[in-house]
Enzyme design. Structure first.
Site, PDB file in Angstrom:
ATOM      1  N   HIS A 199     -62.345 -54.518 -27.223  1.00 22.43           N
ATOM      2  CA  HIS A 199     -63.260 -53.887 -28.514  1.00 22.43           C
ATOM      3  C   HIS A 199     -62.561 -52.839 -29.023  1.00 22.43           C
ATOM      4  CE1 HIS A 199     -66.927 -53.313 -30.503  1.00 22.43           C
ATOM      5  NE2 HIS A 199     -66.676 -52.232 -30.483  1.00 22.43           N
ATOM      6  N   ASN A 242     -63.171 -58.102 -21.998  1.00 19.08           N
ATOM      7  CA  ASN A 242     -63.243 -58.317 -23.234  1.00 19.08           C
ATOM      8  C   ASN A 242     -62.571 -56.995 -23.932  1.00 19.08           C
ATOM      9  OD1 ASN A 242     -63.903 -59.030 -26.124  1.00 19.08           O
ATOM     10  ND2 ASN A 242     -65.548 -57.488 -26.175  1.00 19.08           N
ATOM     11  N   THR A 257     -53.478 -62.489 -31.904  1.00 19.31           N
ATOM     12  CA  THR A 257     -52.443 -61.640 -31.322  1.00 19.31           C
ATOM     13  C   THR A 257     -52.497 -61.060 -30.179  1.00 19.31           C
ATOM     14  OG1 THR A 257     -53.654 -59.719 -32.335  1.00 19.31           O
ATOM     15  CG2 THR A 257     -52.237 -61.028 -33.838  1.00 19.31           C
ATOM     16  N   ASN A 258     -53.831 -60.966 -29.605  1.00 23.05           N
ATOM     17  CA  ASN A 258     -54.158 -60.281 -28.251  1.00 23.05           C
ATOM     18  C   ASN A 258     -53.575 -61.508 -27.191  1.00 23.05           C
ATOM     19  OD1 ASN A 258     -55.302 -57.486 -27.821  1.00 23.05           O
ATOM     20  ND2 ASN A 258     -56.672 -58.476 -29.428  1.00 23.05           N
ATOM     21  N   MET A 305     -65.352 -64.892 -31.139  1.00 26.30           N
ATOM     22  CA  MET A 305     -66.207 -64.517 -32.128  1.00 26.30           C
ATOM     23  C   MET A 305     -67.396 -65.355 -31.954  1.00 26.30           C
ATOM     24  SD  MET A 305     -64.593 -61.963 -33.611  1.00 26.30           S
ATOM     25  CE  MET A 305     -66.027 -61.707 -34.647  1.00 26.30           C
ATOM     26  N   LYS A 306     -68.069 -64.968 -30.646  1.00 32.49           N
ATOM     27  CA  LYS A 306     -69.172 -65.700 -29.989  1.00 32.49           C
ATOM     28  C   LYS A 306     -69.963 -65.204 -28.909  1.00 32.49           C
ATOM     29  CE  LYS A 306     -70.304 -70.673 -29.310  1.00 32.49           C
ATOM     30  NZ  LYS A 306     -71.689 -70.467 -29.220  1.00 32.49           N
ATOM     31  N   ILE A 307     -71.252 -64.693 -28.892  1.00 34.01           N
ATOM     32  CA  ILE A 307     -71.660 -64.084 -27.891  1.00 34.01           C
ATOM     33  C   ILE A 307     -71.752 -65.021 -26.771  1.00 34.01           C
ATOM     34  CG2 ILE A 307     -73.735 -62.897 -27.231  1.00 34.01           C
ATOM     35  CD1 ILE A 307     -74.074 -61.945 -30.174  1.00 34.01           C
TER      36      ILE A 307
HETATM   37  C1  GRF Z   1     -59.066 -57.693 -32.248  1.00 35.36           C
HETATM   38  O1  GRF Z   1     -59.290 -56.579 -33.025  1.00 35.36           O
HETATM   39  C2  GRF Z   1     -60.173 -57.582 -30.929  1.00 35.36           C
HETATM   40  O2  GRF Z   1     -60.561 -56.231 -30.575  1.00 35.36           O
HETATM   41  C3  GRF Z   1     -61.551 -58.235 -31.530  1.00 35.36           C
HETATM   42  O3  GRF Z   1     -61.117 -59.134 -32.494  1.00 35.36           O
HETATM   43  C4  GRF Z   1     -59.543 -59.136 -32.784  1.00 35.36           C
HETATM   44  C5  GRF Z   1     -59.023 -60.175 -32.224  1.00 35.36           C
HETATM   45  O4  GRF Z   1     -57.694 -60.300 -33.011  1.00 35.36           O
HETATM   46  N1  GRF Z   1     -62.453 -58.580 -30.716  1.00 35.36           N
HETATM   47  P1  GRF Z   1     -56.665 -61.426 -32.284  1.00 35.36           P
HETATM   48  O5  GRF Z   1     -57.359 -62.690 -32.535  1.00 35.36           O
HETATM   49  O6  GRF Z   1     -56.318 -61.010 -30.895  1.00 35.36           O
HETATM   50  O7  GRF Z   1     -55.554 -61.168 -33.183  1.00 35.36           O
END
Ligand code: GRF
Length: 220
Positions: free
Chosen positions: A109, A107, A13-14, A90-92
């Site tokens: 958060h 990033n 979604t971002n 979802m990976k450092i």
């Molecule tokens: C968001 O809450 C972002 O802050 C976090 O993971 C989520 C990602 O959402 N890091 P999307 O994949 O952009 O919908």
């Protein structure tokens, strides 16, 4: 016009909010490539439907995190990426990638850093009893959620909130401030001085917030 490389793992979604801002003319950038460690990420469908190049690199593709990141850095360079966007990746990431794009990785958060770094932070804010939370866009350094802060947006936490209701209130702010932060970068208005980000010609917010509102306030 800058080239973005967007790293995703999930819904995207971002990523969508960046694409929408570009289409609306609010963001002077193009998404040059979308990279995912998760072949099933819906974010990939969003990119493919717009004919944006995608690269899927499963976590197991390389024996070490460093080699994984060296490969990603190569892909980003091949697409002439100016700014790397972590959008639910979802990976450092390791120094391999950070040093390839110094202060050119952002990033987002879902909390007001430095409060609640790490994972499941909406739940942590609720359990802690915080009265406000929000979203933070920051440059990425070698720590976990520790890099210089670019923009933060605040949301109230209500006593009746669940993780879902708080998360969606925060997510709406994420979708607003991420494109704004990228646009500031695109306009070359961000300068990093030590821990701080100096923003050229920024507008100062006014007003104060308290939660609960003072007695006698409208609607209170
Ligand atoms: C968001 O809450 C972002 O802050 C976090 O993971 C989520 C990602 O959402 N890091 P999307 O994949 O952009 O919908």
């Amino acid at each position: 016009m800058i080239n973005l490389g967007v790293l995703v793992s999930g819904k995207g979604t971002n990523l969508q909010s960046l694409l929408d801002a570009i289409e609306a003319g609010r963001l002077d950038a193009r998404v040059a490539v979308v990279v995912s460690n998760n072949p099933k990420a819906f974010a990939l469908d969003r990119a493919r439907s717009r004919k944006i190049p995608v690269e899927v690199i499963p976590n197991t593709a390389f024996p070490s995190r460093e080699e994984y990141d060296r490969n990603i850095a190569g892909i980003l360079r091949d697409h002439a990426v100016d700014l790397v966007i972590l959008a639910g990746f979802m990976k450092i990431i390791t120094a391999e990638l950070i040093n390839a794009f110094p202060m050119r990785i952002m990033n987002i958060h879902p909390a007001l850093l430095p409060a609640f770094p790490g994972l499941n932070v909406q739940k942590k804010a609720l359990e802690y009893g915080a009265r406000f939370s929000g979203a933070t866009v920051h440059f990425v350094d070698e720590g976990i959620d520790t890099g210089p802060i670019i923009i933060q947006a605040v949301v109230p936490v209500y006593e009746e909130d669940t993780v879902e209701t708080l998360s969606s209130r925060i997510l709406a702010e994420e979708h607003r401030i991420y494109p704004e932060a990228v646009q500031l970068f695109s306009e070359e208005r961000l300068k990093v001085a030590g821990r701080k980000v100096i923003i050229k010609d920024h507008r100062k917010p006014d007003g104060k917030m308290e939660n609960p509102e003072a007695r006698g306030a409208a609607g209170g």
